[in-house]
Write an enzyme that holds these catalytic residues in place. Structure first.
Site, PDB file in Angstrom:
ATOM      1  N   SER A 186      68.771  -3.248  73.779  1.00 47.96           N
ATOM      2  CA  SER A 186      67.430  -2.958  74.275  1.00 47.96           C
ATOM      3  C   SER A 186      66.528  -2.514  73.116  1.00 47.96           C
ATOM      4  O   SER A 186      66.393  -3.248  72.141  1.00 47.96           O
ATOM      5  CB  SER A 186      67.498  -1.907  75.387  1.00 47.96           C
ATOM      6  OG  SER A 186      66.279  -1.808  76.072  1.00 47.96           O
ATOM      7  N   ASP A 215      69.683 -10.214  83.323  1.00 45.81           N
ATOM      8  CA  ASP A 215      68.733  -9.318  82.659  1.00 45.81           C
ATOM      9  C   ASP A 215      67.340  -9.941  82.722  1.00 45.81           C
ATOM     10  O   ASP A 215      67.055 -10.916  82.044  1.00 45.81           O
ATOM     11  CB  ASP A 215      69.162  -9.102  81.206  1.00 45.81           C
ATOM     12  CG  ASP A 215      68.282  -8.107  80.453  1.00 45.81           C
ATOM     13  OD1 ASP A 215      67.240  -7.693  80.991  1.00 45.81           O
ATOM     14  OD2 ASP A 215      68.650  -7.751  79.314  1.00 45.81           O
ATOM     15  N   HIS A 236      69.943  -5.566  83.051  1.00 41.56           N
ATOM     16  CA  HIS A 236      69.738  -5.140  81.665  1.00 41.56           C
ATOM     17  C   HIS A 236      70.736  -4.061  81.244  1.00 41.56           C
ATOM     18  O   HIS A 236      71.201  -4.046  80.107  1.00 41.56           O
ATOM     19  CB  HIS A 236      68.307  -4.613  81.518  1.00 41.56           C
ATOM     20  CG  HIS A 236      67.964  -4.154  80.136  1.00 41.56           C
ATOM     21  ND1 HIS A 236      67.890  -5.014  79.068  1.00 41.56           N
ATOM     22  CD2 HIS A 236      67.677  -2.917  79.648  1.00 41.56           C
ATOM     23  CE1 HIS A 236      67.559  -4.345  77.978  1.00 41.56           C
ATOM     24  NE2 HIS A 236      67.434  -3.067  78.301  1.00 41.56           N
TER      25      HIS A 236
END
Length: 394
Positions: A168, A334, A367
């Site tokens: 991320s 995601d 995610h």
């Protein structure tokens, strides 16, 4: 110089506040003669970086791995969090015998500049005023975070990192490291990330920021100095963001439309559904460990991130001539950083002639899959690092 302070068992809010200046981790301090230059043209000095290390640095200092944390993470990647008491956020990946094996590698993880767990951020004390910086701290970018990490790595006497890894926002830092310091990164492992923040992601961040700033206890960012806290606004920001970390399939599998502790709806605005109760819990627990202004700063840093912008809008130019070995990882569910974002990076690396492998992992966990028990992810990390180690130490 580095120092270490044992955590003191106090209530969550007080402990979280104390972590800003005196973290329960190692600390590297840089004086007025070592300012951090920012993209905004401003400087931060003095500068403090809170960090943790795991494993042992080998004799030629060639086995160091820098792990970069995500938006609300910290330096406690593989050790208990001093505020929550919970295990490290990537303890499934980092540790003895684990995919990032601390019996073999020396792992470094630092709190990002702009954070609230020991690195200089808006909750830190401004030495010029004796009060928290608040919004007087200059805005921070992902490249600024990486420059600070490079200062830490320099201070630790490490010329080249065996790997820089993270997911991320951590993955953004990995990409920035590979672009800004290609000769210092032997391998790069960016997970569930992209080369820039999309307009949709910026929009979600703006909703969160507005929730915080609309809270009357935010006080124009001066809440710490005035003895208040925008808890409600920060909780709502966390709730909204947390939805983006999951997938529709994952939410349905975990919660569906199940009711919370009742047989029928209550015809009111209490948490009728389990998903409502879950999100409220996420919001309320988050405010005990995270600073609201840090949330503003770090989300803004992600919004500004766009590697290609400094290379004529062509991402391949950013990686041209890179000798770094890359492994790009994405997850099928995601939608915050969908696989297409990872493939954009892969295509740019191929166009630049870089060494790159790509793994797309089938999962419904969204995610946040990179933080969870995902055997294919573990195998991919272990295999990539083992192959790179064989090439590095022939």
């Amino acid at each position: 110089m580095a120092s270490y302070r044992q955590s003191i068992p106090v209530d969550g809010a007080s402990q979280a506040r104390s972590e800003a200046d005196t973290p329960s981790s190692r600390v590297m301090r840089f004086g007025l003669d070592q300012p951090l230059r920012l993209d905004s043209g401003q400087f931060i000095a003095p500068l403090q970086i809170g960090y943790q290390t795991y494993g042992t640095l080998n004799a030629d200092r060639s086995n160091a791995i820098l792990v970069c944390h995500a938006l609300t993470g910290d330096q406690h990647v593989a050790s208990d969090n001093p505020v929550t008491g919970k295990p490290g956020w990537w303890e499934t990946v980092v540790g003895p015998g684990k995919p990032i094996d601390t019996d073999r590698f020396f792992v470094i993880c630092s709190n990002v500049v702009g954070g609230c767990m020991g690195s200089t951020g808006p909750a830190s004390t401004n030495p010029e005023t004796g009060e928290p910086y608040g919004l007087d701290l200059p805005l921070i970018t992902i490249p600024d975070m990486v420059r600070a990490q490079a200062m830490l790595v320099d201070a630790l006497g490490i010329d080249q990192l065996f790997c820089v890894a993270g997911g991320s926002m951590g993955g953004m830092q990995v990409l920035q490291w590979a672009v800004a310091y290609p000769e210092r990164v032997f391998t790069a492992l960016p997970i569930a990330t992209g080369p820039r923040h999309s307009s949709q992601n910026i929009a979600f961040h703006e909703v969160g920021r507005q929730a915080i700033m609309a809270d009357p206890d935010w006080r124009g960012g001066r809440y710490l100095a005035e003895g208040t806290s925008p808890r409600k606004g920060l909780a709502v920001a966390r709730m909204a963001a947390h939805i983006t970390y999951m997938s529709d399939e994952g939410l349905h599998r975990k919660f569906g439309r199940n009711l919370q502790d009742r047989d029928r709806v209550a015809f009111g605005f209490d948490a009728d559904f389990q998903i409502e109760s879950y999100l409220r819990h996420q919001g309320l627990s988050f405010v005990e460990r995270f600073d609201a202004n840090s949330y503003l700063y770090v989300t803004r840093a992600m919004d500004y991130f766009d590697i290609a912008a400094d290379y004529g809008g062509r991402l391949a130019n950013a990686f041209m001539g890179s000798k770094t070995r890359f492994c790009i990882v994405s997850f099928t569910s995601d939608w915050l950083f969908p696989t297409v974002e990872s493939k954009t990076v892969v295509r740019a690396l191929n166009a630049s002639g870089a060494s790159v492998s790509f793994v797309e992992i089938e999962t419904d966990r969204g995610h946040d899959a990179f933080l969870l028990d995902e055997p294919v992810l573990f195998a991919s990390i272990r295999g990539f690092l083992s192959s790179a180690a064989a090439a590095r130490w022939k």
